[in-house]
Design a protein around this motif. Structure first.
Motif, mmCIF file in Angstrom:
data_model
loop_
_atom_site.group_PDB
_atom_site.id
_atom_site.type_symbol
_atom_site.label_atom_id
_atom_site.label_comp_id
_atom_site.label_asym_id
_atom_site.label_seq_id
_atom_site.Cartn_x
_atom_site.Cartn_y
_atom_site.Cartn_z
ATOM 1 N N ARG A 117 0.823 -1.211 0.000
ATOM 2 C CA ARG A 117 0.000 0.000 0.000
ATOM 3 C C ARG A 117 0.858 1.263 0.000
ATOM 4 O O ARG A 117 0.520 2.264 0.619
ATOM 5 N N GLY A 118 1.991 1.192 -0.680
ATOM 6 C CA GLY A 118 2.810 2.395 -0.787
ATOM 7 C C GLY A 118 3.831 2.484 0.310
ATOM 8 O O GLY A 118 4.212 1.484 0.916
ATOM 9 N N LYS A 119 4.264 3.715 0.577
ATOM 10 C CA LYS A 119 5.398 3.919 1.484
ATOM 11 C C LYS A 119 5.108 3.503 2.921
ATOM 12 O O LYS A 119 6.008 3.267 3.707
ATOM 13 N N ASN A 120 3.815 3.471 3.286
ATOM 14 C CA ASN A 120 3.485 3.237 4.688
ATOM 15 C C ASN A 120 2.356 2.206 4.837
ATOM 16 O O ASN A 120 1.298 2.515 5.377
ATOM 17 N N SER A 121 2.630 1.010 4.342
ATOM 18 C CA SER A 121 1.587 -0.020 4.313
ATOM 19 C C SER A 121 1.045 -0.361 5.701
ATOM 20 O O SER A 121 -0.106 -0.775 5.837
ATOM 21 N N ASP A 122 1.883 -0.184 6.736
ATOM 22 C CA ASP A 122 1.440 -0.539 8.091
ATOM 23 C C ASP A 122 0.361 0.412 8.612
ATOM 24 O O ASP A 122 -0.467 0.015 9.425
ATOM 25 N N GLU A 123 0.424 1.657 8.163
ATOM 26 C CA GLU A 123 -0.471 2.664 8.744
ATOM 27 C C GLU A 123 -1.474 3.251 7.768
ATOM 28 O O GLU A 123 -2.469 3.839 8.176
ATOM 29 N N PRO A 125 -4.253 2.978 4.980
ATOM 30 C CA PRO A 125 -5.162 2.083 4.254
ATOM 31 C C PRO A 125 -5.238 2.435 2.765
ATOM 32 O O PRO A 125 -5.637 1.591 1.960
ATOM 33 N N THR A 126 -4.861 3.661 2.423
ATOM 34 C CA THR A 126 -4.943 4.255 1.072
ATOM 35 C C THR A 126 -6.391 4.617 0.729
ATOM 36 O O THR A 126 -7.325 4.239 1.431
ATOM 37 N N THR A 127 -6.536 5.281 -0.412
ATOM 38 C CA THR A 127 -7.879 5.674 -0.889
ATOM 39 C C THR A 127 -8.503 4.582 -1.742
ATOM 40 O O THR A 127 -9.634 4.700 -2.180
ATOM 41 N N SER A 133 -9.734 -2.349 2.513
ATOM 42 C CA SER A 133 -10.394 -3.517 3.125
ATOM 43 C C SER A 133 -9.339 -4.528 3.578
ATOM 44 O O SER A 133 -9.460 -5.121 4.652
ATOM 45 N N LYS A 134 -8.276 -4.673 2.799
ATOM 46 C CA LYS A 134 -7.212 -5.617 3.187
ATOM 47 C C LYS A 134 -6.459 -5.099 4.412
ATOM 48 O O LYS A 134 -6.063 -5.872 5.291
ATOM 49 N N PHE A 135 -6.264 -3.779 4.459
ATOM 50 C CA PHE A 135 -5.639 -3.157 5.634
ATOM 51 C C PHE A 135 -6.440 -3.516 6.894
ATOM 52 O O PHE A 135 -5.878 -3.924 7.921
ATOM 53 N N LYS A 136 -7.780 -3.397 6.786
ATOM 54 C CA LYS A 136 -8.632 -3.666 7.954
ATOM 55 C C LYS A 136 -8.638 -5.153 8.310
ATOM 56 O O LYS A 136 -8.691 -5.509 9.483
ATOM 57 N N VAL A 137 -8.560 -6.008 7.315
ATOM 58 C CA VAL A 137 -8.489 -7.461 7.597
ATOM 59 C C VAL A 137 -7.169 -7.769 8.312
ATOM 60 O O VAL A 137 -7.143 -8.538 9.278
ATOM 61 N N GLU A 138 -6.085 -7.119 7.875
ATOM 62 C CA GLU A 138 -4.790 -7.316 8.557
ATOM 63 C C GLU A 138 -4.899 -6.925 10.031
ATOM 64 O O GLU A 138 -4.497 -7.676 10.924
ATOM 65 N N LYS A 139 -5.429 -5.702 10.282
ATOM 66 C CA LYS A 139 -5.521 -5.214 11.676
ATOM 67 C C LYS A 139 -6.344 -6.182 12.527
ATOM 68 O O LYS A 139 -6.025 -6.436 13.694
ATOM 69 N N ASP A 140 -7.402 -6.702 11.928
ATOM 70 C CA ASP A 140 -8.281 -7.626 12.644
ATOM 71 C C ASP A 140 -7.552 -8.946 12.960
ATOM 72 O O ASP A 140 -7.725 -9.512 14.048
ATOM 73 N N ILE A 141 -6.721 -9.404 12.022
ATOM 74 C CA ILE A 141 -5.954 -10.643 12.269
ATOM 75 C C ILE A 141 -4.985 -10.417 13.433
ATOM 76 O O ILE A 141 -4.839 -11.274 14.317
ATOM 77 N N VAL A 142 -4.335 -9.255 13.449
ATOM 78 C CA VAL A 142 -3.382 -8.958 14.529
ATOM 79 C C VAL A 142 -4.111 -9.006 15.868
ATOM 80 O O VAL A 142 -3.649 -9.645 16.826
ATOM 81 N N ILE A 260 -10.178 4.181 -9.206
ATOM 82 C CA ILE A 260 -9.451 4.793 -8.081
ATOM 83 C C ILE A 260 -8.039 4.209 -7.996
ATOM 84 O O ILE A 260 -7.064 4.915 -7.745
ATOM 85 N N MET A 261 -7.936 2.912 -8.263
ATOM 86 C CA MET A 261 -6.621 2.257 -8.142
ATOM 87 C C MET A 261 -5.639 2.788 -9.192
ATOM 88 O O MET A 261 -4.476 3.103 -8.868
ATOM 89 N N PHE A 262 -6.082 2.917 -10.440
ATOM 90 C CA PHE A 262 -5.151 3.424 -11.460
ATOM 91 C C PHE A 262 -4.791 4.891 -11.199
ATOM 92 O O PHE A 262 -3.672 5.315 -11.494
ATOM 93 N N ASN A 263 -5.717 5.654 -10.619
ATOM 94 C CA ASN A 263 -5.356 7.036 -10.230
ATOM 95 C C ASN A 263 -4.308 6.996 -9.117
ATOM 96 O O ASN A 263 -3.356 7.778 -9.117
#
Ligand SMILES: NC(=O)c1ccc[n+]([C@@H]2O[C@H](COP(=O)([O-])OP(=O)(O)OC[C@H]3O[C@@H](n4cnc5c(N)ncnc54)[C@H](OP(=O)(O)O)[C@@H]3O)[C@@H](O)[C@H]2O)c1
Length: 300
Positions: A117-123, A125-127, A133-142, A260-263
Protein backbone atom coordinates in the motif's frame (compact mmCIF):
# COMPACT_ATOMS: atom_id res chain seq x y z
CA UNK A 1 1.69 -39.07 5.63
CA UNK A 2 1.72 -39.58 9.38
CA UNK A 3 -1.36 -38.65 11.37
CA UNK A 4 0.61 -35.84 12.98
CA UNK A 5 0.55 -33.86 9.72
CA UNK A 6 -0.40 -30.24 10.20
CA UNK A 7 -3.57 -29.33 8.34
CA UNK A 8 -3.68 -26.19 6.26
CA UNK A 9 -6.87 -24.70 4.82
CA UNK A 10 -6.06 -22.91 1.57
CA UNK A 11 -8.59 -20.41 0.26
CA UNK A 12 -8.30 -19.28 -3.35
CA UNK A 13 -6.94 -22.79 -4.01
CA UNK A 14 -8.24 -22.84 -7.58
CA UNK A 15 -6.89 -19.32 -8.16
CA UNK A 16 -3.44 -17.98 -8.88
CA UNK A 17 -1.92 -17.43 -5.43
CA UNK A 18 -3.56 -20.31 -3.58
CA UNK A 19 -2.78 -22.63 -6.50
CA UNK A 20 0.84 -21.47 -6.50
CA UNK A 21 1.10 -22.08 -2.75
CA UNK A 22 -0.17 -25.64 -3.17
CA UNK A 23 2.27 -26.32 -6.05
CA UNK A 24 5.14 -24.96 -3.97
CA UNK A 25 4.24 -27.06 -0.96
CA UNK A 26 3.92 -30.18 -3.10
CA UNK A 27 7.29 -29.61 -4.76
CA UNK A 28 9.08 -29.03 -1.45
CA UNK A 29 11.47 -31.91 -0.68
CA UNK A 30 9.29 -32.73 2.28
CA UNK A 31 6.40 -30.96 3.85
CA UNK A 32 4.58 -31.86 7.01
CA UNK A 33 1.14 -30.80 5.80
CA UNK A 34 -2.24 -32.01 4.70
CA UNK A 35 -3.75 -29.42 2.39
CA UNK A 36 -7.48 -28.64 2.46
CA UNK A 37 -8.22 -26.77 -0.76
CA UNK A 38 -11.32 -24.57 -0.59
CA UNK A 39 -13.53 -23.97 -3.61
CA UNK A 40 -17.15 -22.99 -4.20
CA UNK A 41 -17.43 -25.80 -6.73
CA UNK A 42 -15.72 -29.12 -6.04
CA UNK A 43 -16.68 -30.40 -9.51
CA UNK A 44 -14.93 -27.62 -11.46
CA UNK A 45 -12.01 -28.69 -13.63
CA UNK A 46 -9.43 -26.99 -11.44
CA UNK A 47 -10.91 -28.41 -8.24
CA UNK A 48 -10.95 -31.93 -9.68
CA UNK A 49 -7.34 -31.51 -10.81
CA UNK A 50 -6.38 -30.49 -7.26
CA UNK A 51 -8.12 -33.52 -5.78
CA UNK A 52 -5.78 -35.85 -7.71
CA UNK A 53 -2.70 -34.44 -5.97
CA UNK A 54 -1.12 -36.20 -2.99
CA UNK A 55 -2.16 -34.88 0.43
CA UNK A 56 -4.67 -32.48 -1.11
CA UNK A 57 -8.31 -32.71 -0.03
CA UNK A 58 -10.83 -30.50 -1.80
CA UNK A 59 -13.48 -28.95 0.43
CA UNK A 60 -16.49 -27.06 -0.86
CA UNK A 61 -17.57 -23.83 0.82
CA UNK A 62 -18.02 -20.11 0.55
CA UNK A 63 -16.57 -17.04 2.30
CA UNK A 64 -20.23 -16.22 3.10
CA UNK A 65 -20.39 -19.21 5.45
CA UNK A 66 -16.97 -19.50 7.12
CA UNK A 67 -18.00 -21.80 9.97
CA UNK A 68 -19.10 -24.44 7.46
CA UNK A 69 -15.69 -24.19 5.76
CA UNK A 70 -13.63 -24.94 8.86
CA UNK A 71 -16.08 -27.52 10.24
CA UNK A 72 -14.92 -29.83 7.43
CA UNK A 73 -11.37 -30.01 8.78
CA UNK A 74 -10.46 -31.74 12.02
CA UNK A 75 -7.91 -29.80 14.09
CA UNK A 76 -6.74 -27.38 11.40
CA UNK A 77 -3.40 -25.68 12.09
CA UNK A 78 -2.86 -23.16 9.28
CA UNK A 79 -5.01 -20.92 7.09
CA UNK A 80 -4.04 -19.24 3.80
CA UNK A 81 -6.42 -16.35 3.39
CA UNK A 82 -7.23 -14.80 0.02
CA UNK A 83 -10.09 -12.31 -0.23
CA UNK A 84 -12.45 -11.36 -3.05
CA UNK A 85 -11.94 -7.66 -3.91
CA UNK A 86 -14.96 -6.95 -6.12
CA UNK A 87 -16.93 -5.29 -3.31
CA UNK A 88 -14.60 -3.82 -0.69
CA UNK A 89 -17.16 -3.73 2.16
CA UNK A 90 -18.01 -7.38 1.53
CA UNK A 91 -14.30 -8.22 1.23
CA UNK A 92 -13.66 -6.76 4.68
CA UNK A 93 -16.66 -8.52 6.23
CA UNK A 94 -15.83 -11.88 4.62
CA UNK A 95 -12.13 -11.59 5.45
CA UNK A 96 -12.85 -10.84 9.11
CA UNK A 97 -15.47 -13.59 9.35
CA UNK A 98 -13.06 -16.12 7.82
CA UNK A 99 -10.41 -15.09 10.38
CA UNK A 100 -12.85 -15.51 13.26
CA UNK A 101 -14.03 -18.92 12.07
CA UNK A 102 -10.41 -20.01 11.48
CA UNK A 103 -9.32 -19.02 14.98
CA UNK A 104 -12.46 -20.46 16.59
CA UNK A 105 -11.63 -23.73 14.80
CA UNK A 106 -8.19 -23.73 16.43
CA UNK A 107 -6.01 -22.35 13.59
CA UNK A 108 -2.59 -21.36 14.93
CA UNK A 109 -0.98 -19.59 11.94
CA UNK A 110 -2.66 -17.39 9.33
CA UNK A 111 -0.93 -16.33 6.14
CA UNK A 112 -2.98 -13.52 4.64
CA UNK A 113 -2.14 -12.27 1.17
CA UNK A 114 -3.08 -8.60 0.98
CA UNK A 115 -1.33 -5.91 -1.07
CA UNK A 116 1.49 -3.40 -0.86
CA UNK A 117 0.00 0.00 0.00
CA UNK A 118 2.81 2.39 -0.79
CA UNK A 119 5.40 3.92 1.48
CA UNK A 120 3.49 3.24 4.69
CA UNK A 121 1.59 -0.02 4.31
CA UNK A 122 1.44 -0.54 8.09
CA UNK A 123 -0.47 2.66 8.74
CA UNK A 124 -2.03 3.86 5.49
CA UNK A 125 -5.16 2.08 4.25
CA UNK A 126 -4.94 4.26 1.07
CA UNK A 127 -7.88 5.67 -0.89
CA UNK A 128 -8.27 2.45 -2.88
CA UNK A 129 -11.31 0.65 -1.41
CA UNK A 130 -10.01 -2.90 -1.91
CA UNK A 131 -6.60 -1.96 -0.47
CA UNK A 132 -8.27 -0.40 2.58
CA UNK A 133 -10.39 -3.52 3.12
CA UNK A 134 -7.21 -5.62 3.19
CA UNK A 135 -5.64 -3.16 5.63
CA UNK A 136 -8.63 -3.67 7.95
CA UNK A 137 -8.49 -7.46 7.60
CA UNK A 138 -4.79 -7.32 8.56
CA UNK A 139 -5.52 -5.21 11.68
CA UNK A 140 -8.28 -7.63 12.64
CA UNK A 141 -5.95 -10.64 12.27
CA UNK A 142 -3.38 -8.96 14.53
CA UNK A 143 -6.03 -8.26 17.16
CA UNK A 144 -7.66 -11.70 17.08
CA UNK A 145 -4.30 -13.51 17.03
CA UNK A 146 -3.17 -11.55 20.09
CA UNK A 147 -6.22 -12.83 21.92
CA UNK A 148 -5.85 -16.43 20.73
CA UNK A 149 -2.06 -16.64 21.04
CA UNK A 150 -1.82 -17.44 17.33
CA UNK A 151 0.64 -16.05 14.79
CA UNK A 152 0.39 -14.51 11.34
CA UNK A 153 2.33 -13.58 8.22
CA UNK A 154 1.10 -10.94 5.80
CA UNK A 155 2.17 -11.01 2.18
CA UNK A 156 1.91 -7.65 0.43
CA UNK A 157 2.44 -8.21 -3.27
CA UNK A 158 2.42 -5.50 -5.93
CA UNK A 159 0.64 -5.91 -9.31
CA UNK A 160 0.66 -9.42 -10.78
CA UNK A 161 2.36 -10.01 -14.14
CA UNK A 162 -0.63 -12.27 -14.78
CA UNK A 163 -2.75 -9.14 -15.33
CA UNK A 164 -1.11 -9.17 -18.77
CA UNK A 165 -3.24 -11.39 -20.98
CA UNK A 166 -4.58 -11.51 -24.48
CA UNK A 167 -8.20 -11.13 -23.41
CA UNK A 168 -10.46 -8.15 -22.75
CA UNK A 169 -9.30 -7.56 -19.17
CA UNK A 170 -5.62 -7.93 -20.07
CA UNK A 171 -5.97 -5.47 -22.93
CA UNK A 172 -7.94 -3.14 -20.67
CA UNK A 173 -5.18 -3.32 -18.06
CA UNK A 174 -2.60 -1.99 -20.53
CA UNK A 175 -4.98 0.70 -21.80
CA UNK A 176 -5.67 1.92 -18.27
CA UNK A 177 -1.94 1.93 -17.52
CA UNK A 178 -1.30 3.95 -20.70
CA UNK A 179 -3.75 6.61 -19.49
CA UNK A 180 -1.15 7.31 -16.76
CA UNK A 181 1.54 7.96 -19.41
CA UNK A 182 4.12 5.89 -21.30
CA UNK A 183 6.74 6.80 -18.73
CA UNK A 184 4.59 5.83 -15.74
CA UNK A 185 6.18 3.02 -13.80
CA UNK A 186 4.50 0.00 -12.29
CA UNK A 187 5.81 -2.69 -9.95
CA UNK A 188 5.11 -6.34 -10.64
CA UNK A 189 5.50 -9.78 -9.12
CA UNK A 190 4.80 -13.32 -10.33
CA UNK A 191 2.03 -15.16 -8.49
CA UNK A 192 4.14 -18.34 -8.62
CA UNK A 193 6.79 -16.46 -6.64
CA UNK A 194 4.15 -15.33 -4.13
CA UNK A 195 3.22 -19.00 -3.73
CA UNK A 196 6.85 -19.88 -2.93
CA UNK A 197 7.01 -17.27 -0.19
CA UNK A 198 3.61 -18.34 1.16
CA UNK A 199 4.86 -21.95 1.36
CA UNK A 200 7.91 -20.80 3.34
CA UNK A 201 5.65 -18.80 5.62
CA UNK A 202 3.98 -22.06 6.64
CA UNK A 203 7.15 -24.17 6.68
CA UNK A 204 8.96 -21.62 8.85
CA UNK A 205 5.98 -20.14 10.68
CA UNK A 206 7.88 -19.88 13.97
CA UNK A 207 10.96 -18.21 12.51
CA UNK A 208 12.01 -14.58 12.96
CA UNK A 209 11.50 -14.13 9.24
CA UNK A 210 7.80 -15.03 9.22
CA UNK A 211 6.33 -14.93 12.73
CA UNK A 212 4.07 -11.86 12.93
CA UNK A 213 5.81 -10.25 9.96
CA UNK A 214 4.52 -8.39 6.90
CA UNK A 215 6.45 -9.03 3.70
CA UNK A 216 6.14 -6.82 0.64
CA UNK A 217 6.97 -8.53 -2.64
CA UNK A 218 8.06 -7.09 -6.00
CA UNK A 219 10.18 -8.57 -8.79
CA UNK A 220 10.44 -5.56 -11.09
CA UNK A 221 9.71 -1.87 -11.52
CA UNK A 222 9.22 -0.89 -15.12
CA UNK A 223 7.75 1.93 -17.22
CA UNK A 224 5.03 1.12 -19.74
CA UNK A 225 7.40 2.04 -22.54
CA UNK A 226 10.07 -0.42 -21.31
CA UNK A 227 7.37 -3.03 -20.66
CA UNK A 228 6.27 -2.79 -24.31
CA UNK A 229 9.87 -2.93 -25.54
CA UNK A 230 10.68 -6.05 -23.51
CA UNK A 231 7.45 -7.67 -24.67
CA UNK A 232 8.34 -6.93 -28.32
CA UNK A 233 11.89 -8.23 -27.90
CA UNK A 234 10.72 -11.46 -26.29
CA UNK A 235 7.61 -12.25 -28.31
CA UNK A 236 7.97 -10.28 -31.54
CA UNK A 237 4.50 -8.87 -30.88
CA UNK A 238 3.04 -5.60 -29.66
CA UNK A 239 1.44 -5.50 -26.22
CA UNK A 240 -2.16 -6.72 -26.14
CA UNK A 241 -4.05 -3.47 -25.78
CA UNK A 242 -7.36 -1.85 -26.58
CA UNK A 243 -8.52 1.70 -27.37
CA UNK A 244 -7.97 4.39 -24.78
CA UNK A 245 -11.73 5.10 -24.68
CA UNK A 246 -12.21 1.49 -23.53
CA UNK A 247 -9.62 2.06 -20.77
CA UNK A 248 -11.47 5.23 -19.75
CA UNK A 249 -14.79 3.37 -19.88
CA UNK A 250 -13.45 0.60 -17.65
CA UNK A 251 -12.12 3.12 -15.12
CA UNK A 252 -15.53 4.81 -15.11
CA UNK A 253 -17.69 1.68 -15.00
CA UNK A 254 -15.49 -0.02 -12.38
CA UNK A 255 -14.50 3.16 -10.55
CA UNK A 256 -14.32 1.55 -7.09
CA UNK A 257 -12.31 -1.45 -8.28
CA UNK A 258 -10.15 -0.02 -11.08
CA UNK A 259 -10.60 3.74 -11.55
CA UNK A 260 -9.45 4.79 -8.08
CA UNK A 261 -6.62 2.26 -8.14
CA UNK A 262 -5.15 3.42 -11.46
CA UNK A 263 -5.36 7.04 -10.23
CA UNK A 264 -3.52 5.94 -7.06
CA UNK A 265 -0.84 4.24 -9.19
CA UNK A 266 -0.17 7.66 -10.73
CA UNK A 267 -0.30 9.76 -7.57
CA UNK A 268 1.22 7.31 -5.07
CA UNK A 269 2.22 3.89 -6.34
CA UNK A 270 3.54 0.78 -4.66
CA UNK A 271 6.23 1.34 -2.04
CA UNK A 272 8.44 -1.74 -1.96
CA UNK A 273 11.79 -1.61 -3.73
CA UNK A 274 12.23 -4.78 -5.88
CA UNK A 275 15.97 -4.76 -5.05
CA UNK A 276 15.08 -5.03 -1.34
CA UNK A 277 12.61 -7.86 -2.02
CA UNK A 278 15.29 -9.72 -3.97
CA UNK A 279 17.72 -9.50 -1.07
CA UNK A 280 15.43 -11.87 0.79
CA UNK A 281 14.05 -13.75 -2.24
CA UNK A 282 16.57 -13.91 -5.07
CA UNK A 283 14.12 -15.99 -7.16
CA UNK A 284 11.67 -13.09 -7.65
CA UNK A 285 11.36 -12.74 -11.42
CA UNK A 286 11.76 -9.60 -13.43
CA UNK A 287 9.37 -9.04 -16.34
CA UNK A 288 11.63 -10.56 -19.00
CA UNK A 289 12.20 -13.72 -16.98
CA UNK A 290 8.50 -14.06 -16.24
CA UNK A 291 7.69 -13.67 -19.94
CA UNK A 292 10.25 -16.30 -20.90
CA UNK A 293 9.46 -18.86 -18.24
CA UNK A 294 5.88 -18.56 -17.02
CA UNK A 295 3.71 -16.41 -19.26
CA UNK A 296 1.33 -17.48 -22.01
CA UNK A 297 4.12 -16.37 -24.40
CA UNK A 298 6.83 -18.47 -22.76
CA UNK A 299 9.37 -20.29 -24.90
CA UNK A 300 8.69 -24.01 -24.90
N1 LIG B 1 -4.21 -8.77 -9.71
C1 LIG B 1 -3.29 -8.10 -9.05
O1 LIG B 1 -2.41 -7.45 -9.63
C2 LIG B 1 -3.29 -8.14 -7.53
C3 LIG B 1 -2.21 -7.56 -6.84
C4 LIG B 1 -2.20 -7.60 -5.43
C5 LIG B 1 -3.26 -8.23 -4.76
N2 LIG B 1 -4.28 -8.78 -5.48
C6 LIG B 1 -5.39 -9.43 -4.73
O2 LIG B 1 -5.32 -10.84 -4.92
C7 LIG B 1 -6.59 -11.40 -4.57
C8 LIG B 1 -7.01 -12.44 -5.61
O3 LIG B 1 -6.02 -13.46 -5.60
P1 LIG B 1 -5.78 -14.38 -6.88
O4 LIG B 1 -5.56 -13.49 -8.08
O5 LIG B 1 -4.76 -15.36 -6.50
O6 LIG B 1 -7.20 -15.08 -7.03
P2 LIG B 1 -7.90 -15.53 -8.38
O7 LIG B 1 -6.91 -16.20 -9.28
O8 LIG B 1 -8.68 -14.34 -8.89
O9 LIG B 1 -8.93 -16.61 -7.85
C9 LIG B 1 -9.95 -16.28 -6.94
C10 LIG B 1 -10.07 -17.42 -5.94
O10 LIG B 1 -10.96 -17.05 -4.88
C11 LIG B 1 -11.94 -18.06 -4.72
N3 LIG B 1 -13.18 -17.39 -4.31
C12 LIG B 1 -13.73 -16.26 -4.84
N4 LIG B 1 -14.85 -15.94 -4.18
C13 LIG B 1 -15.02 -16.90 -3.22
C14 LIG B 1 -16.01 -17.11 -2.22
N5 LIG B 1 -17.07 -16.30 -2.07
N6 LIG B 1 -15.87 -18.18 -1.41
C15 LIG B 1 -14.81 -19.03 -1.54
N7 LIG B 1 -13.84 -18.87 -2.47
C16 LIG B 1 -13.95 -17.81 -3.30
C17 LIG B 1 -12.04 -18.76 -6.06
O11 LIG B 1 -12.41 -20.09 -5.86
P3 LIG B 1 -13.57 -20.88 -6.69
O12 LIG B 1 -13.87 -20.09 -7.92
O13 LIG B 1 -12.96 -22.23 -6.99
O14 LIG B 1 -14.70 -20.97 -5.75
C18 LIG B 1 -10.60 -18.68 -6.57
O15 LIG B 1 -9.85 -19.76 -6.08
C19 LIG B 1 -7.56 -10.23 -4.52
O16 LIG B 1 -7.87 -9.92 -3.19
C20 LIG B 1 -6.79 -9.10 -5.19
O17 LIG B 1 -7.20 -7.82 -4.74
C21 LIG B 1 -4.32 -8.78 -6.84
Amino acid sequence: MANTARRIVVSGATGKQGGALISSLLSASSHPFEIYALTRNATSRSAVALSTKPNVFVIQGNFDNPVAVFSQVEKPWGFFSVTNPMDAKKEEAQGKAMTKAAIDAGIKHIVFTATDRGKNSDEDPTTVPHFASKFKVEKDIVEKSKQSGGTWTFLRPVAFYENLSNDFLGKGFISMWRLNGNDSKMKFVSTKDIGKVAAEAFLKADSEQYKNKAIALAGDEISLEEFGNVFKEETGQVLPETFSFVGKGLKFALHEQLGIMFNWFKTNGFGVDPAESKKAYAFLKDFRTWLRTESAWKRE
